[in-house]
Design a protein around this motif. Sequence first.
Motif, PDB file in Angstrom:
ATOM      1  N   GLU A   5       0.842  -1.196   0.000  1.00 59.07           N
ATOM      2  CA  GLU A   5       0.000   0.000   0.000  1.00 59.07           C
ATOM      3  C   GLU A   5       0.879   1.248   0.000  1.00 59.07           C
ATOM      4  OE1 GLU A   5      -3.415  -0.046   2.828  1.00 59.07           O
ATOM      5  OE2 GLU A   5      -2.507   1.800   3.596  1.00 59.07           O
ATOM      6  N   LYS A   6       0.385   2.293  -0.635  1.00 55.78           N
ATOM      7  CA  LYS A   6       1.084   3.576  -0.637  1.00 55.78           C
ATOM      8  C   LYS A   6       0.040   4.670  -0.525  1.00 55.78           C
ATOM      9  CE  LYS A   6       5.486   4.477  -1.550  1.00 55.78           C
ATOM     10  NZ  LYS A   6       5.899   4.645  -2.862  1.00 55.78           N
ATOM     11  N   ARG A   7       0.343   5.684   0.287  1.00 58.25           N
ATOM     12  CA  ARG A   7      -0.617   6.777   0.478  1.00 58.25           C
ATOM     13  C   ARG A   7       0.020   8.123   0.193  1.00 58.25           C
ATOM     14  NH1 ARG A   7      -5.181   5.536   4.043  1.00 58.25           N
ATOM     15  NH2 ARG A   7      -5.098   3.343   4.636  1.00 58.25           N
ATOM     16  N   LYS A   8      -0.830   9.039  -0.282  1.00 54.95           N
ATOM     17  CA  LYS A   8      -0.410  10.414  -0.485  1.00 54.95           C
ATOM     18  C   LYS A   8      -1.652  11.273  -0.350  1.00 54.95           C
ATOM     19  CE  LYS A   8       1.580  13.554  -3.917  1.00 54.95           C
ATOM     20  NZ  LYS A   8       2.051  13.665  -5.322  1.00 54.95           N
ATOM     21  N   GLU A   9      -1.726  11.976   0.765  1.00 57.71           N
ATOM     22  CA  GLU A   9      -2.882  12.836   1.058  1.00 57.71           C
ATOM     23  C   GLU A   9      -4.161  12.004   0.935  1.00 57.71           C
ATOM     24  OE1 GLU A   9      -0.564  16.852  -0.489  1.00 57.71           O
ATOM     25  OE2 GLU A   9      -2.243  16.073  -1.639  1.00 57.71           O
ATOM     26  N   ARG A  10      -5.077  12.354   0.047  1.00 60.52           N
ATOM     27  CA  ARG A  10      -6.338  11.613  -0.060  1.00 60.52           C
ATOM     28  C   ARG A  10      -6.248  10.406  -0.990  1.00 60.52           C
ATOM     29  NH1 ARG A  10     -10.032  13.965  -2.645  1.00 60.52           N
ATOM     30  NH2 ARG A  10      -8.831  15.647  -3.594  1.00 60.52           N
ATOM     31  N   LEU A  11      -5.076  10.131  -1.506  1.00 57.00           N
ATOM     32  CA  LEU A  11      -4.894   9.046  -2.456  1.00 57.00           C
ATOM     33  C   LEU A  11      -4.291   7.821  -1.764  1.00 57.00           C
ATOM     34  CD1 LEU A  11      -3.314  11.035  -5.429  1.00 57.00           C
ATOM     35  CD2 LEU A  11      -5.739  10.735  -4.864  1.00 57.00           C
ATOM     36  N   LYS A  12      -4.741   6.644  -2.184  1.00 58.55           N
ATOM     37  CA  LYS A  12      -4.159   5.405  -1.700  1.00 58.55           C
ATOM     38  C   LYS A  12      -4.100   4.408  -2.839  1.00 58.55           C
ATOM     39  CE  LYS A  12      -6.324   2.128   0.704  1.00 58.55           C
ATOM     40  NZ  LYS A  12      -7.011   1.404   1.807  1.00 58.55           N
ATOM     41  N   VAL A  13      -2.983   3.736  -2.967  1.00 55.81           N
ATOM     42  CA  VAL A  13      -2.809   2.713  -3.993  1.00 55.81           C
ATOM     43  C   VAL A  13      -2.430   1.407  -3.310  1.00 55.81           C
ATOM     44  CG1 VAL A  13      -1.406   1.952  -5.932  1.00 55.81           C
ATOM     45  CG2 VAL A  13      -2.108   4.324  -5.786  1.00 55.81           C
ATOM     46  N   THR A  14      -3.038   0.320  -3.772  1.00 52.17           N
ATOM     47  CA  THR A  14      -2.640  -1.005  -3.317  1.00 52.17           C
ATOM     48  C   THR A  14      -2.147  -1.806  -4.516  1.00 52.17           C
ATOM     49  OG1 THR A  14      -4.853  -1.925  -3.612  1.00 52.17           O
ATOM     50  CG2 THR A  14      -4.340  -0.962  -1.455  1.00 52.17           C
ATOM     51  N   PHE A  15      -1.339  -2.813  -4.209  1.00 56.14           N
ATOM     52  CA  PHE A  15      -0.702  -3.602  -5.266  1.00 56.14           C
ATOM     53  C   PHE A  15      -0.699  -5.054  -4.812  1.00 56.14           C
ATOM     54  CE2 PHE A  15       1.394  -4.648  -8.879  1.00 56.14           C
ATOM     55  CZ  PHE A  15       2.739  -4.362  -9.045  1.00 56.14           C
ATOM     56  N   ASP A  16      -1.448  -5.906  -5.492  1.00 62.07           N
ATOM     57  CA  ASP A  16      -1.529  -7.313  -5.136  1.00 62.07           C
ATOM     58  C   ASP A  16      -0.973  -8.122  -6.303  1.00 62.07           C
ATOM     59  OD1 ASP A  16      -2.328  -9.987  -4.652  1.00 62.07           O
ATOM     60  OD2 ASP A  16      -4.011  -9.305  -3.434  1.00 62.07           O
ATOM     61  N   THR A  17       0.269  -8.597  -6.137  1.00 57.22           N
ATOM     62  CA  THR A  17       0.919  -9.320  -7.241  1.00 57.22           C
ATOM     63  C   THR A  17       0.343 -10.714  -7.422  1.00 57.22           C
ATOM     64  OG1 THR A  17       2.666 -10.006  -5.719  1.00 57.22           O
ATOM     65  CG2 THR A  17       3.065  -8.023  -7.029  1.00 57.22           C
ATOM     66  N   THR A  18      -0.359 -11.214  -6.409  1.00 54.39           N
ATOM     67  CA  THR A  18      -1.003 -12.526  -6.556  1.00 54.39           C
ATOM     68  C   THR A  18      -2.256 -12.400  -7.418  1.00 54.39           C
ATOM     69  OG1 THR A  18      -0.181 -13.234  -4.401  1.00 54.39           O
ATOM     70  CG2 THR A  18      -2.042 -14.456  -5.321  1.00 54.39           C
ATOM     71  N   LEU A  19      -3.044 -11.387  -7.127  1.00 57.42           N
ATOM     72  CA  LEU A  19      -4.247 -11.131  -7.918  1.00 57.42           C
ATOM     73  C   LEU A  19      -3.930 -10.426  -9.228  1.00 57.42           C
ATOM     74  CD1 LEU A  19      -6.801  -9.909  -5.209  1.00 57.42           C
ATOM     75  CD2 LEU A  19      -6.689 -12.154  -6.306  1.00 57.42           C
ATOM     76  N   LYS A  20      -2.700  -9.926  -9.349  1.00 61.63           N
ATOM     77  CA  LYS A  20      -2.296  -9.139 -10.526  1.00 61.63           C
ATOM     78  C   LYS A  20      -3.213  -7.928 -10.685  1.00 61.63           C
ATOM     79  CE  LYS A  20      -0.262 -13.054 -13.008  1.00 61.63           C
ATOM     80  NZ  LYS A  20       1.128 -12.606 -12.803  1.00 61.63           N
ATOM     81  N   GLN A  21      -3.275  -7.176  -9.598  1.00 60.10           N
ATOM     82  CA  GLN A  21      -4.221  -6.073  -9.571  1.00 60.10           C
ATOM     83  C   GLN A  21      -3.705  -4.931  -8.718  1.00 60.10           C
ATOM     84  OE1 GLN A  21      -8.012  -6.261  -7.064  1.00 60.10           O
ATOM     85  NE2 GLN A  21      -8.878  -6.425  -9.128  1.00 60.10           N
ATOM     86  N   SER A  22      -4.016  -3.711  -9.149  1.00 57.90           N
ATOM     87  CA  SER A  22      -3.768  -2.527  -8.335  1.00 57.90           C
ATOM     88  C   SER A  22      -5.087  -1.779  -8.201  1.00 57.90           C
ATOM     89  CB  SER A  22      -2.724  -1.630  -8.990  1.00 57.90           C
ATOM     90  OG  SER A  22      -2.551  -0.435  -8.251  1.00 57.90           O
ATOM     91  N   LEU A  23      -5.341  -1.295  -7.002  1.00 56.40           N
ATOM     92  CA  LEU A  23      -6.516  -0.465  -6.750  1.00 56.40           C
ATOM     93  C   LEU A  23      -6.058   0.942  -6.400  1.00 56.40           C
ATOM     94  CD1 LEU A  23      -8.702  -2.878  -4.576  1.00 56.40           C
ATOM     95  CD2 LEU A  23      -8.814  -2.493  -7.040  1.00 56.40           C
TER      96      LEU A  23
END
Lengths: 115, 115
Positions: A56-74
Motif C-alpha cells: 500500500e502507498k498513500r499520499k494525502e487523499r490518495l491510496k494505492v494497493t498492489f496485489d501481485t497474486t491477484l495481478k491487480q492494483s486499486l
Amino acid sequence: SQKIEQNSEALNIQEGKTATLTCNYTNYSPAYLQWYRQDPGRGPVFLLLIRENEKEKRKERLKVTFDTTLKQSLFHITASQPADSATYLCAPSEGKNNAGNMLTFGGGTRLMVKP
Amino acid sequence: EAGVVQSPRYKIIEKKQPVAFWCNPISGHNTLYWYLQNLGQGPELLIRYENEEAVDDSQLPKDRFSAERLKGVDSTLKIQPAELGDSAVYLCASSGRSGSTDTQYFGPGTRLTVL
C-alpha cells in the motif's frame, strides 16, 4: 500477450464518497506500477508509484494497493471532490535490464465526481 | 522550472502531406519519449531516446514515421506521408535517469487531424 485492463466505463460518484479504480494486468510481472491523472487536452501527470514489495502507498487523499497474486492494483480517492474528475491511467513497468523506465499504459478510467 | 514544451498544439493537414512535431524536454532530462494517444485510450510508446540514441523504436512505423534527437536535447517527430489513421494526439515526455523508476513528465501534446 501482455494486457492491462482498466474499466473503460466512466465511474460516477457523489462528492465526499470514496472512488475506487481498478487496474488488472495479465502476462506481466511488474517491478512497480505508477498511476497518472489526465485532464482533457493535457498530458498525463504522475500521482503515485508503488513497488512490487509494497502492499500500500498513500499520499494525502490518495491510496494505492498492489496485489501481485491477484495481478491487480486499486487506486482510491477518499473524500472525493469535483476537482478530482479526470481520467486516471495505470502504468506497470517490468523495469528490466535495458528496459529503463518503460511504462505501458492502460486505457484509463474516467472519474466524474458530482457535487 | 519549465515543463515539457511541445509545438504545435494543433495541426490539421490533408492526407499524404508531411507533418512534424517538436518537443523540448525538461532541462537535464536525458530520456525522451514520444507517445501516440488515440481517443479514449492510453498513451502508446512510439520511440524512446537515451540522450541522442534511440534505444527503443520497435513500435515506430518506420515506413512513414521518423524521429531525431540530434544533440540529445530537443526532438522532432515526423510523418511523411500522413494517413487518415494517423489522426491522434502525439505526446512527448521526459524523465531524469535511465534505468530508474523516475516518473515521466508529459507535455500537453499535439493534436493531429488528417483530412
